[in-house]
Design a protein around this motif. Structure first.
Motif, PDB file in Angstrom:
ATOM      1  N   SER A   8      -8.228 -22.668 -24.430  1.00  0.00           N
ATOM      2  CA  SER A   8      -8.005 -21.387 -23.683  1.00  0.00           C
ATOM      3  C   SER A   8      -8.375 -20.343 -24.653  1.00  0.00           C
ATOM      4  O   SER A   8      -8.924 -19.112 -23.920  1.00  0.00           O
ATOM      5  CB  SER A   8      -6.684 -21.375 -23.188  1.00  0.00           C
ATOM      6  OG  SER A   8      -5.531 -21.195 -24.193  1.00  0.00           O
ATOM      7  N   PHE A   9      -7.904 -20.303 -25.815  1.00  0.00           N
ATOM      8  CA  PHE A   9      -8.451 -19.270 -26.847  1.00  0.00           C
ATOM      9  C   PHE A   9      -9.932 -18.999 -26.732  1.00  0.00           C
ATOM     10  O   PHE A   9     -10.235 -17.942 -26.948  1.00  0.00           O
ATOM     11  CB  PHE A   9      -7.921 -19.565 -28.233  1.00  0.00           C
ATOM     12  CG  PHE A   9      -8.154 -18.479 -29.220  1.00  0.00           C
ATOM     13  CD1 PHE A   9      -7.636 -17.414 -29.229  1.00  0.00           C
ATOM     14  CD2 PHE A   9      -9.236 -18.828 -30.170  1.00  0.00           C
ATOM     15  CE1 PHE A   9      -8.149 -16.185 -30.160  1.00  0.00           C
ATOM     16  CE2 PHE A   9      -9.535 -17.712 -31.184  1.00  0.00           C
ATOM     17  CZ  PHE A   9      -9.019 -16.590 -31.298  1.00  0.00           C
ATOM     18  N   ALA A  10     -10.649 -20.070 -26.899  1.00  0.00           N
ATOM     19  CA  ALA A  10     -12.023 -20.234 -27.230  1.00  0.00           C
ATOM     20  C   ALA A  10     -12.679 -19.579 -25.674  1.00  0.00           C
ATOM     21  O   ALA A  10     -13.402 -19.009 -25.758  1.00  0.00           O
ATOM     22  CB  ALA A  10     -12.680 -21.372 -27.419  1.00  0.00           C
ATOM     23  N   LYS A  11     -12.000 -19.984 -24.664  1.00  0.00           N
ATOM     24  CA  LYS A  11     -12.636 -19.388 -23.490  1.00  0.00           C
ATOM     25  C   LYS A  11     -12.417 -17.918 -23.032  1.00  0.00           C
ATOM     26  O   LYS A  11     -12.963 -17.027 -23.031  1.00  0.00           O
ATOM     27  CB  LYS A  11     -12.000 -20.116 -22.255  1.00  0.00           C
ATOM     28  CG  LYS A  11     -12.337 -21.580 -21.913  1.00  0.00           C
ATOM     29  CD  LYS A  11     -11.750 -22.110 -20.790  1.00  0.00           C
ATOM     30  CE  LYS A  11     -12.167 -23.649 -20.580  1.00  0.00           C
ATOM     31  NZ  LYS A  11     -11.411 -24.358 -19.438  1.00  0.00           N
ATOM     32  N   SER A  12     -11.235 -17.446 -23.674  1.00  0.00           N
ATOM     33  CA  SER A  12     -10.918 -15.855 -23.705  1.00  0.00           C
ATOM     34  C   SER A  12     -11.842 -15.272 -24.537  1.00  0.00           C
ATOM     35  O   SER A  12     -12.295 -14.184 -24.434  1.00  0.00           O
ATOM     36  CB  SER A  12      -9.490 -15.851 -23.701  1.00  0.00           C
ATOM     37  OG  SER A  12      -9.040 -16.094 -25.091  1.00  0.00           O
ATOM     38  N   THR A  13     -12.063 -15.773 -25.666  1.00  0.00           N
ATOM     39  CA  THR A  13     -12.988 -15.071 -26.700  1.00  0.00           C
ATOM     40  C   THR A  13     -14.372 -15.023 -26.123  1.00  0.00           C
ATOM     41  O   THR A  13     -14.748 -13.890 -26.287  1.00  0.00           O
ATOM     42  CB  THR A  13     -13.004 -16.019 -27.919  1.00  0.00           C
ATOM     43  OG1 THR A  13     -11.409 -15.990 -28.547  1.00  0.00           O
ATOM     44  CG2 THR A  13     -13.936 -15.339 -28.958  1.00  0.00           C
ATOM     45  N   VAL A  14     -14.857 -16.122 -25.169  1.00  0.00           N
ATOM     46  CA  VAL A  14     -16.076 -15.886 -24.929  1.00  0.00           C
ATOM     47  C   VAL A  14     -16.136 -14.861 -23.596  1.00  0.00           C
ATOM     48  O   VAL A  14     -17.102 -14.127 -23.609  1.00  0.00           O
ATOM     49  CB  VAL A  14     -16.649 -17.228 -24.074  1.00  0.00           C
ATOM     50  CG1 VAL A  14     -17.888 -17.042 -23.451  1.00  0.00           C
ATOM     51  CG2 VAL A  14     -16.696 -18.106 -25.365  1.00  0.00           C
ATOM     52  N   VAL A  15     -15.053 -14.826 -22.665  1.00  0.00           N
ATOM     53  CA  VAL A  15     -14.918 -13.947 -21.897  1.00  0.00           C
ATOM     54  C   VAL A  15     -15.191 -12.340 -22.329  1.00  0.00           C
ATOM     55  O   VAL A  15     -15.546 -11.530 -21.874  1.00  0.00           O
ATOM     56  CB  VAL A  15     -13.860 -14.262 -20.798  1.00  0.00           C
ATOM     57  CG1 VAL A  15     -13.577 -13.259 -19.921  1.00  0.00           C
ATOM     58  CG2 VAL A  15     -14.089 -15.317 -20.024  1.00  0.00           C
TER      59      VAL A  15
ATOM     60  N   SER B  89     -15.783 -11.477 -25.307  1.00  0.00           N
ATOM     61  CA  SER B  89     -17.501 -11.234 -25.935  1.00  0.00           C
ATOM     62  C   SER B  89     -18.373 -10.617 -24.856  1.00  0.00           C
ATOM     63  O   SER B  89     -19.040  -9.621 -24.996  1.00  0.00           O
ATOM     64  CB  SER B  89     -18.009 -12.327 -26.665  1.00  0.00           C
ATOM     65  OG  SER B  89     -17.146 -12.688 -27.416  1.00  0.00           O
ATOM     66  N   LEU B  90     -18.206 -11.573 -23.572  1.00  0.00           N
ATOM     67  CA  LEU B  90     -19.409 -11.089 -22.712  1.00  0.00           C
ATOM     68  C   LEU B  90     -19.012  -9.684 -21.828  1.00  0.00           C
ATOM     69  O   LEU B  90     -19.862  -9.067 -21.411  1.00  0.00           O
ATOM     70  CB  LEU B  90     -19.340 -12.243 -21.595  1.00  0.00           C
ATOM     71  CG  LEU B  90     -19.865 -13.551 -21.750  1.00  0.00           C
ATOM     72  CD1 LEU B  90     -19.545 -14.516 -20.748  1.00  0.00           C
ATOM     73  CD2 LEU B  90     -21.349 -13.307 -22.180  1.00  0.00           C
ATOM     74  N   LEU B  91     -17.624  -9.443 -21.807  1.00  0.00           N
ATOM     75  CA  LEU B  91     -17.487  -8.166 -21.314  1.00  0.00           C
ATOM     76  C   LEU B  91     -17.741  -6.885 -22.082  1.00  0.00           C
ATOM     77  O   LEU B  91     -18.285  -6.084 -21.737  1.00  0.00           O
ATOM     78  CB  LEU B  91     -15.988  -8.158 -20.968  1.00  0.00           C
ATOM     79  CG  LEU B  91     -15.305  -8.960 -19.910  1.00  0.00           C
ATOM     80  CD1 LEU B  91     -13.938  -8.957 -19.659  1.00  0.00           C
ATOM     81  CD2 LEU B  91     -15.786  -8.562 -18.325  1.00  0.00           C
ATOM     82  N   ALA B  92     -17.542  -7.298 -23.478  1.00  0.00           N
ATOM     83  CA  ALA B  92     -17.972  -6.363 -24.510  1.00  0.00           C
ATOM     84  C   ALA B  92     -19.383  -5.950 -24.365  1.00  0.00           C
ATOM     85  O   ALA B  92     -19.882  -4.922 -24.444  1.00  0.00           O
ATOM     86  CB  ALA B  92     -17.360  -6.537 -25.841  1.00  0.00           C
ATOM     87  N   LEU B  93     -20.063  -7.121 -24.222  1.00  0.00           N
ATOM     88  CA  LEU B  93     -21.573  -6.765 -24.289  1.00  0.00           C
ATOM     89  C   LEU B  93     -22.068  -6.269 -22.883  1.00  0.00           C
ATOM     90  O   LEU B  93     -23.124  -5.443 -23.029  1.00  0.00           O
ATOM     91  CB  LEU B  93     -22.220  -8.139 -24.218  1.00  0.00           C
ATOM     92  CG  LEU B  93     -22.326  -8.693 -25.759  1.00  0.00           C
ATOM     93  CD1 LEU B  93     -22.839 -10.293 -25.838  1.00  0.00           C
ATOM     94  CD2 LEU B  93     -22.891  -8.009 -26.843  1.00  0.00           C
ATOM     95  N   ALA B  94     -21.285  -6.529 -22.012  1.00  0.00           N
ATOM     96  CA  ALA B  94     -21.676  -5.901 -20.491  1.00  0.00           C
ATOM     97  C   ALA B  94     -21.436  -4.314 -20.498  1.00  0.00           C
ATOM     98  O   ALA B  94     -22.262  -3.601 -19.917  1.00  0.00           O
ATOM     99  CB  ALA B  94     -21.099  -6.377 -19.390  1.00  0.00           C
TER     100      ALA B  94
END
Length: 58
Positions: free
Chosen positions: A3-10, A12-17
């Motif tokens: 869940s930590f890895a998933k939340s980190t990916v999400v 990161s994607l939100l920050a890039l968007a």
């Protein structure tokens, strides 16, 4: 840990968007160039005309 890895990916994607949303000023290409010239003329004899932000944050 998954869940930590998933939340980190999400996150990161939100920050890039969100970066692309703020890439340019909303008034760019909308405000007439004469307005910017008028602002430059009005500010030319004030201390604000000499502001330099190249050393900001150092």
């Amino acid at each position: 840990m998954k869940s930590f890895a998933k939340s980190t990916v999400v996150a990161s994607l939100l920050a890039l968007a969100s970066v692309s949303a703020f890439a340019h000023h909303p008034a760019e290409d909308i405000v007439d160039e004469l307005i910017y010239q008028m602002i430059d003329e009005n500010v030319s004899d004030t201390p604000h005309a000499d502001l330099d932000f190249t050393s900001m944050g150092n």
